[in-house]
Design a protein around this motif. Structure first.
Motif, PDB file in Angstrom:
ATOM      1  N   ASN A   1       0.863  -1.176   0.000  1.00  0.00           N
ATOM      2  CA  ASN A   1       0.000   0.000   0.000  1.00  0.00           C
ATOM      3  C   ASN A   1       0.899   1.225   0.000  1.00  0.00           C
ATOM      4  OD1 ASN A   1      -2.178   1.691   0.114  1.00  0.00           O
ATOM      5  ND2 ASN A   1      -2.737   1.207   2.222  1.00  0.00           N
ATOM      6  N   SER A   2       0.981   1.924  -1.135  1.00  0.00           N
ATOM      7  CA  SER A   2       1.855   3.086  -1.265  1.00  0.00           C
ATOM      8  C   SER A   2       1.025   4.363  -1.250  1.00  0.00           C
ATOM      9  CB  SER A   2       2.648   2.997  -2.569  1.00  0.00           C
ATOM     10  OG  SER A   2       1.802   3.239  -3.672  1.00  0.00           O
ATOM     11  N   GLN A   3       1.687   5.487  -1.374  1.00  0.00           N
ATOM     12  CA  GLN A   3       0.976   6.758  -1.414  1.00  0.00           C
ATOM     13  C   GLN A   3       0.097   6.874  -2.662  1.00  0.00           C
ATOM     14  OE1 GLN A   3       4.253   9.500  -1.343  1.00  0.00           O
ATOM     15  NE2 GLN A   3       4.384   9.620  -3.555  1.00  0.00           N
ATOM     16  N   TYR A   4       0.360   6.038  -3.667  1.00  0.00           N
ATOM     17  CA  TYR A   4      -0.412   6.057  -4.909  1.00  0.00           C
ATOM     18  C   TYR A   4      -1.521   5.009  -4.918  1.00  0.00           C
ATOM     19  CZ  TYR A   4       3.693   8.710  -6.199  1.00  0.00           C
ATOM     20  OH  TYR A   4       4.695   9.630  -6.208  1.00  0.00           O
ATOM     21  N   GLY A   5      -1.631   4.230  -3.859  1.00  0.00           N
ATOM     22  CA  GLY A   5      -2.642   3.178  -3.781  1.00  0.00           C
ATOM     23  C   GLY A   5      -1.992   1.814  -3.661  1.00  0.00           C
ATOM     24  N   TRP A   6      -2.778   0.777  -3.879  1.00  0.00           N
ATOM     25  CA  TRP A   6      -2.280  -0.585  -3.796  1.00  0.00           C
ATOM     26  C   TRP A   6      -1.475  -0.914  -5.050  1.00  0.00           C
ATOM     27  CZ3 TRP A   6      -7.703  -2.663  -2.222  1.00  0.00           C
ATOM     28  CH2 TRP A   6      -7.845  -2.577  -0.838  1.00  0.00           C
ATOM     29  N   THR A   7      -0.337  -1.573  -4.854  1.00  0.00           N
ATOM     30  CA  THR A   7       0.490  -2.008  -5.970  1.00  0.00           C
ATOM     31  C   THR A   7       0.171  -3.464  -6.274  1.00  0.00           C
ATOM     32  OG1 THR A   7       2.244  -0.511  -5.271  1.00  0.00           O
ATOM     33  CG2 THR A   7       2.854  -2.257  -6.812  1.00  0.00           C
ATOM     34  N   PRO A   8      -0.299  -3.751  -7.482  1.00  0.00           N
ATOM     35  CA  PRO A   8      -0.622  -5.143  -7.824  1.00  0.00           C
ATOM     36  C   PRO A   8       0.620  -6.028  -7.777  1.00  0.00           C
ATOM     37  CG  PRO A   8      -1.440  -3.623  -9.504  1.00  0.00           C
ATOM     38  CD  PRO A   8      -0.584  -2.836  -8.577  1.00  0.00           C
ATOM     39  N   LEU A   9       0.398  -7.304  -7.553  1.00  0.00           N
ATOM     40  CA  LEU A   9       1.487  -8.279  -7.528  1.00  0.00           C
ATOM     41  C   LEU A   9       1.884  -8.643  -8.955  1.00  0.00           C
ATOM     42  CD1 LEU A   9      -0.070 -10.506  -4.741  1.00  0.00           C
ATOM     43  CD2 LEU A   9       1.672  -8.739  -4.482  1.00  0.00           C
ATOM     44  N   ASN A  10       3.149  -8.981  -9.148  1.00  0.00           N
ATOM     45  CA  ASN A  10       3.649  -9.335 -10.470  1.00  0.00           C
ATOM     46  C   ASN A  10       3.768 -10.856 -10.564  1.00  0.00           C
ATOM     47  OD1 ASN A  10       4.544  -8.800 -13.016  1.00  0.00           O
ATOM     48  ND2 ASN A  10       6.647  -8.381 -12.414  1.00  0.00           N
ATOM     49  N   SER A  11       2.958 -11.458 -11.412  1.00  0.00           N
ATOM     50  CA  SER A  11       2.958 -12.915 -11.566  1.00  0.00           C
ATOM     51  C   SER A  11       4.142 -13.375 -12.412  1.00  0.00           C
ATOM     52  CB  SER A  11       1.662 -13.367 -12.231  1.00  0.00           C
ATOM     53  OG  SER A  11       1.735 -14.728 -12.579  1.00  0.00           O
ATOM     54  N   PRO A  12       4.720 -14.528 -12.068  1.00  0.00           N
ATOM     55  CA  PRO A  12       5.776 -15.085 -12.916  1.00  0.00           C
ATOM     56  C   PRO A  12       5.222 -15.616 -14.243  1.00  0.00           C
ATOM     57  CG  PRO A  12       5.280 -16.583 -11.110  1.00  0.00           C
ATOM     58  CD  PRO A  12       4.490 -15.333 -10.865  1.00  0.00           C
TER      59      PRO A  12
END
Length: 171
Positions: free
Chosen positions: A122-133
């Protein structure tokens, strides 16, 4: 397509609304005849007009060139599997792909996309999605917010709506 209420005079008197559709973005939100019996009526009454988050949601959604929604009114029919297979096929064609898993009752996309156990930032810009392999697909799922991998969120009504809005607005 949203149908706004008509402000034509009706049997109730001058200026009464005779709503044909959902008036959630008008001053009649929660007050129109069509709102009687609606499960979101209380939420509309509290907000009393246009959604203040709508402009942020519009900005996020305009940044996404193409959107595909996989949905069904029935559980266990393969919606998550279809979404993951479609996403992986598009990623193989060099498309930028993201999957938002809004299944709050039994999210399975984290497991299918091999991001299970990874925490959402959770950053100042919102939630950061996870990066799938799997093809570098970005993944955001309720399952990634839960403490237990096999957990579920059993929310309905305004609480469920607020979570879905947060996904769209803050991811």
């Amino acid at each position: 397509q949203k149908v706004l209420p008509s402000m034509e005079p009706s049997e109730e008197g001058e200026g009464a609304a005779s709503a044909v559709g959902c008036p959630s973005e008008t001053a009649m939100a929660g007050r129109a005849d069509v709102c009687q019996g609606c499960p979101g009526r209380e939420l509309c009454l509290r907000q009393g007009g246009p959604d203040p988050d709508q402009k942020f949601i519009d900005i996020r959604m305009k940044a996404i060139k193409r959107k595909i929604i996989v949905l069904s009114g029935k559980g266990g029919v393969g919606k998550s599997s279809l979404a993951v297979c479609l996403g992986m096929a598009l990623a193989e064609l060099s498309a930028k792909v993201g999957i938002a898993d809004l299944d709050i009752c039994g999210p399975s996309v984290p497991k299918l996309m091999a991001v299970e156990g990874m925490g959402v930032v959770n950053s100042q810009y919102g939630w950061t999605p996870l990066n799938s392999p799997h093809g570098g697909i970005k993944v955001m799922s309720v399952g990634s917010l839960l403490q237990e991998a096999d957990g579920a969120v059993v929310w309905r009504g305004p609480r469920k709506t607020a979570l879905i809005k947060r996904f769209v607005k803050d991811t």
